[in-house]
Design a protein around this motif. Structure first.
Motif, PDB file in Angstrom:
ATOM      1  N   ASN A 378       0.832  -1.197   0.000  1.00  0.00           N
ATOM      2  CA  ASN A 378       0.000   0.000   0.000  1.00  0.00           C
ATOM      3  C   ASN A 378       0.869   1.250   0.000  1.00  0.00           C
ATOM      4  OD1 ASN A 378       0.701   0.573   2.821  1.00  0.00           O
ATOM      5  ND2 ASN A 378      -0.667  -1.130   3.329  1.00  0.00           N
ATOM      6  N   VAL A 379       0.214   2.389  -0.132  1.00  0.00           N
ATOM      7  CA  VAL A 379       0.939   3.664  -0.235  1.00  0.00           C
ATOM      8  C   VAL A 379       1.761   3.928   1.021  1.00  0.00           C
ATOM      9  CG1 VAL A 379       0.686   6.156  -0.447  1.00  0.00           C
ATOM     10  CG2 VAL A 379      -0.735   4.650  -1.836  1.00  0.00           C
ATOM     11  N   GLU A 380       1.206   3.610   2.192  1.00  0.00           N
ATOM     12  CA  GLU A 380       1.923   3.872   3.436  1.00  0.00           C
ATOM     13  C   GLU A 380       3.208   3.060   3.518  1.00  0.00           C
ATOM     14  OE1 GLU A 380       1.500   6.252   5.649  1.00  0.00           O
ATOM     15  OE2 GLU A 380      -0.089   6.946   4.310  1.00  0.00           O
ATOM     16  N   GLN A 381       3.172   1.801   3.073  1.00  0.00           N
ATOM     17  CA  GLN A 381       4.395   1.002   3.043  1.00  0.00           C
ATOM     18  C   GLN A 381       5.428   1.617   2.117  1.00  0.00           C
ATOM     19  OE1 GLN A 381       2.515  -2.965   2.173  1.00  0.00           O
ATOM     20  NE2 GLN A 381       4.040  -3.704   3.620  1.00  0.00           N
ATOM     21  N   MET A 382       4.974   2.016   0.930  1.00  0.00           N
ATOM     22  CA  MET A 382       5.876   2.625  -0.042  1.00  0.00           C
ATOM     23  C   MET A 382       6.537   3.867   0.544  1.00  0.00           C
ATOM     24  SD  MET A 382       4.885   4.105  -3.821  1.00  0.00           S
ATOM     25  CE  MET A 382       4.285   5.685  -3.166  1.00  0.00           C
TER      26      MET A 382
END
Length: 412
Positions: A378-382
């Motif tokens: 997800n975006v937060e991981q990225m």
């Protein structure tokens, strides 16, 4: 503080923009390219594949010079026209699944890349960076924006919404049935408001286009060093980007296919897997993983679920939490002997838009021995991986939207 500026885009005329715009060159097979160029004289493929005119393959510096020539011919023939005023461009894509992506095309600062205000989450290859830098220096333009993502911002969102109430400069549908819309934003007050909102942001993130970003930065360094009168306003100080809010970004996974079991029998392979995973045979029906750190596997005509034994793996960084990294560290590297994910020809990748039946078909054909499916990141991981200064393994994310070339062009 993120610095973006408007620019005078070179664009196709409204009447033929749908004929000009193309997918990235590498995404076409040879037959697809030949067919499109044979029947469409306006395709941007004629510019970036100039050897077609002479019925031969042209490479290196010679190709770059011919690309420059074809581009100038398109301008001379009125296929491309440059805007008179620097502008931002609101750009919307609606794909055939009904997913909608909307953001702003702008010129972003190479210095921001240097200062890490524009953050990356993937490694780049020095040879590719240098090659594309030389390409940009010779052809003098860039026709595909880097995809950047920024935190959702209500002021920018309102401007984008209001802009879409006006007449779109472009509205066209491609053969893949995705529809594209473009609006010009040249009002000075609106431009200033957009710039102010971005200047309040500490960071934006590269979603797609790491090599284009790094090559543009190398171009900036080269040209700055050569210019004794450098003042920071030159076009090489910036590169074209498409900035969309984080909530618009869609991330799919890349599943893995492996050609052999590294000399192991099926039974030996399963025993080694047992060190890290609780394994369950799911039979012949396609099976998808349901949560992070949980994989599906197709082997010898049957699907399996793999549940990580949490006591066997330490999560120390954001990268450790990433399933693509987890699969590499627990299976691909130690058991299957795949060290280099970029260069090893024993591994192949299938983007997660395709269902697990694609994995099954590839293994059943005999081309591959085993396939693995995972959940998307997800975006937060990225963002967290980028914030920690780490990089994802190759083919960790398949990110939408996928952009077309030559809808807007940035000249150096």
């Amino acid at each position: 503080m993120v610095n973006i500026i408007p620019f005078k885009a070179v664009k196709p005329t409204r009447a033929i923009v749908g004929l000009v715009a193309s997918r990235p060159y590498q995404s076409y097979t040879l037959d697809e390219r030949e067919s499109r160029m044979a029947y469409n004289p306006y395709s941007f493929l004629h510019v970036i594949n100039p050897g077609y005119k002479y019925a031969q393959e042209v490479t290196g510096e010679e190709r770059y010079k011919l690309v420059r020539n074809r581009y100038l011919e398109f301008k001379e023939d009125g296929v491309f026209v440059q805007d008179e005023k620097p502008s931002f461009y609101v750009y919307k894509i609606v794909n055939r699944q009904g997913q909608e992506f909307c953001g702003i095309i702008a010129a972003t600062s190479a210095e921001d890349y240097e200062k890490n205000f524009i953050k990356k989450h993937e490694d780049t290859i020095a040879k590719r960076e240098e090659t594309f830098k030389k390409y940009l220096q010779t052809v003098g333009f860039n026709a595909e924006p880097v995809l950047l993502t920024y935190p959702d911002n209500c002021v920018i969102a309102d401007i984008i919404t209001e802009t879409q109430k006006t007449y779109a400069e472009f509205e066209f549908t491609m053969t893949y049935r995705d529809t594209h819309y473009l609006w010009k934003v040249d009002d000075e007050e609106t431009i200033a408001t957009i710039q102010t909102e971005f200047s309040k942001m500490d960071t934006v993130y590269i979603a797609d286009g790491h090599h284009r970003s790094s090559s543009s930065y190398l171009l900036y360094k080269d040209e700055k060093a050569k210019n004794p009168n450098h003042n920071g306003s030159e076009s090489y100080n910036y590169f074209m980007s498409y900035l969309i809010p984080e909530s618009d970004l869609v991330i799919h996974e890349f599943n893995r296919l492996i050609k052999d079991l590294n000399g192991l029998t099926k039974e030996e392979f399963l025993i080694k897997l047992d060190t890290f995973y609780r394994i369950e045979n799911r039979g012949i029906m396609p099976y998808n993983p349901s949560k992070p750190h949980h994989f599906s596997m197709y082997l010898d005509g049957e699907f399996y679920s793999l549940y990580l034994r949490k006591t066997s793996y330490d999560f120390k960084t954001a990268l450790d939490e990433l399933d693509a990294q987890l699969l590499y560290k627990t299976i691909l590297q130690p058991i299957l002997g795949i060290e280099d994910l970029r260069q090893n020809n024993r591994i192949s990748y299938v983007n997660g838009k395709h269902e697990m039946i694609t994995i099954k078909s590839s293994v059943d054909s005999g081309e591959f021995k085993v396939g693995f499916g995972m959940c998307p990141s997800n975006v937060e991981q990225m963002k967290q991986i980028a914030d920690e200064g780490l990089t994802m393994p190759p083919k960790s994310t398949y990110i939408l939207p996928k952009l077309r070339s030559a809808i807007t062009i940035y000249e150096y």
